[in-house]
Design a protein around this motif. Structure first.
Motif, short mmCIF file in Angstrom:
data_model
loop_
_atom_site.label_atom_id
_atom_site.label_comp_id
_atom_site.label_asym_id
_atom_site.label_seq_id
_atom_site.Cartn_x
_atom_site.Cartn_y
_atom_site.Cartn_z
N LYS A 37 0.84 -1.18 0.06
CA LYS A 37 -0.06 0.12 -0.07
C LYS A 37 0.77 1.40 -0.11
N LEU A 38 1.89 1.13 0.38
CA LEU A 38 2.87 2.20 0.54
C LEU A 38 3.56 2.51 -0.96
N VAL A 39 3.77 1.41 -1.64
CA VAL A 39 4.44 1.49 -2.95
C VAL A 39 3.20 2.04 -3.90
N ARG A 40 1.92 1.54 -3.74
CA ARG A 40 0.92 1.83 -4.27
C ARG A 40 -0.36 1.98 -3.53
N LYS A 41 -0.76 2.99 -3.31
CA LYS A 41 -1.70 3.43 -2.38
C LYS A 41 -3.00 2.68 -3.01
N ASP A 42 -3.49 2.67 -4.26
CA ASP A 42 -4.53 2.22 -4.65
C ASP A 42 -4.62 0.61 -5.27
N ALA A 43 -3.31 0.12 -4.61
CA ALA A 43 -3.08 -1.52 -4.94
C ALA A 43 -4.66 -2.17 -4.14
N VAL A 44 -4.75 -3.05 -5.06
CA VAL A 44 -6.11 -3.76 -4.60
C VAL A 44 -5.70 -5.34 -4.05
#
Length: 206
Positions: A147-154
């Motif tokens: 989530k830190l790498v990509r906030k919108d990661a599902v």
């Protein structure tokens, strides 16, 4: 002017293809670094607990954790329905940090689901349940890193159940054995990936 434009285009292309795409902004981030170190510690704990867990629940003496004979059980693994763990690759232009963390998370979910299917059929469950708790906690930390790498990661927060064909005690024993063997190999790959990330961040800071 043309030289400046060419330089900007080069830097944009380089940034898009960098092995740690999306992670450069995390270098020095105390939250990312803390969760990365906690993930490494928990991975180490998980790996150290697997031998004792194996001894506690496997009573068939021919099923040994680090035996060269384990490769012969691949056909039976397929018959029982044990999926292979996701393949973890070194970071590269085509395999970025988000991909690595996603596959780690998917692999942890898979092994948690496998143990969920096996545990009710085991006579001795305590150490297996402790191992499941470590896998769950490590998955939570990897999800935070993702989530830190990509906030919108599902990311799916609960493992997808795995239906195993376990008609008798022998199949249960083999399933538990092969799951722990696979988890150990996968855990070694996770450890290498996390150590690589830690080294990369240290190099970037220096």
């Amino acid at each position: 002017m043309h030289s400046l434009i060419a330089f900007v285009c080069f830097m944009a292309t380089f940034a898009q293809s960098a092995p740690l795409s999306g992670s450069s902004t995390l270098v020095g981030d105390p939250v990312f670094q803390e969760d990365l170190q906690r993930s490494r510690s928990l991975t180490d704990k998980m790996l150290r607990s697997i031998p004792d867990t194996h001894k506690s629940c496997i009573h068939i003496k021919t099923l040994q954790l680090n035996s060269s004979e384990n490769a012969k059980f691949q056909t039976m693994a397929s018959t029982i329905g044990i999926p292979s763990a996701p393949l973890l690759k070194p970071l590269s232009e085509n395999f970025i940090l988000e991909n690595t963390l996603t596959r780690i998370y998917e692999g942890l979910q898979l092994h948690q689901a496998l143990l969920d299917s096996i545990v009710p059929k085991l006579e001795v469950k305590d150490k297996v349940n402790d191992l499941k708790a470590d896998i769950r906690d490590l998955g939570f930390l990897i999800r935070k890193l993702l989530k830190l790498v990509r906030k919108d990661a599902v990311v799916q927060q609960t493992p997808t159940p795995v239906e195993l064909r376990l008609p008798g005690d022998y199949e249960v024993q083999v399933a538990a054995h092969l799951t722990l063997v696979q988890l150990q190999a996968f855990g070694d790959d996770v450890d290498r990936c996390l150590r690589s990330l830690a080294q990369t961040d240290k190099e970037a800071e220096s």
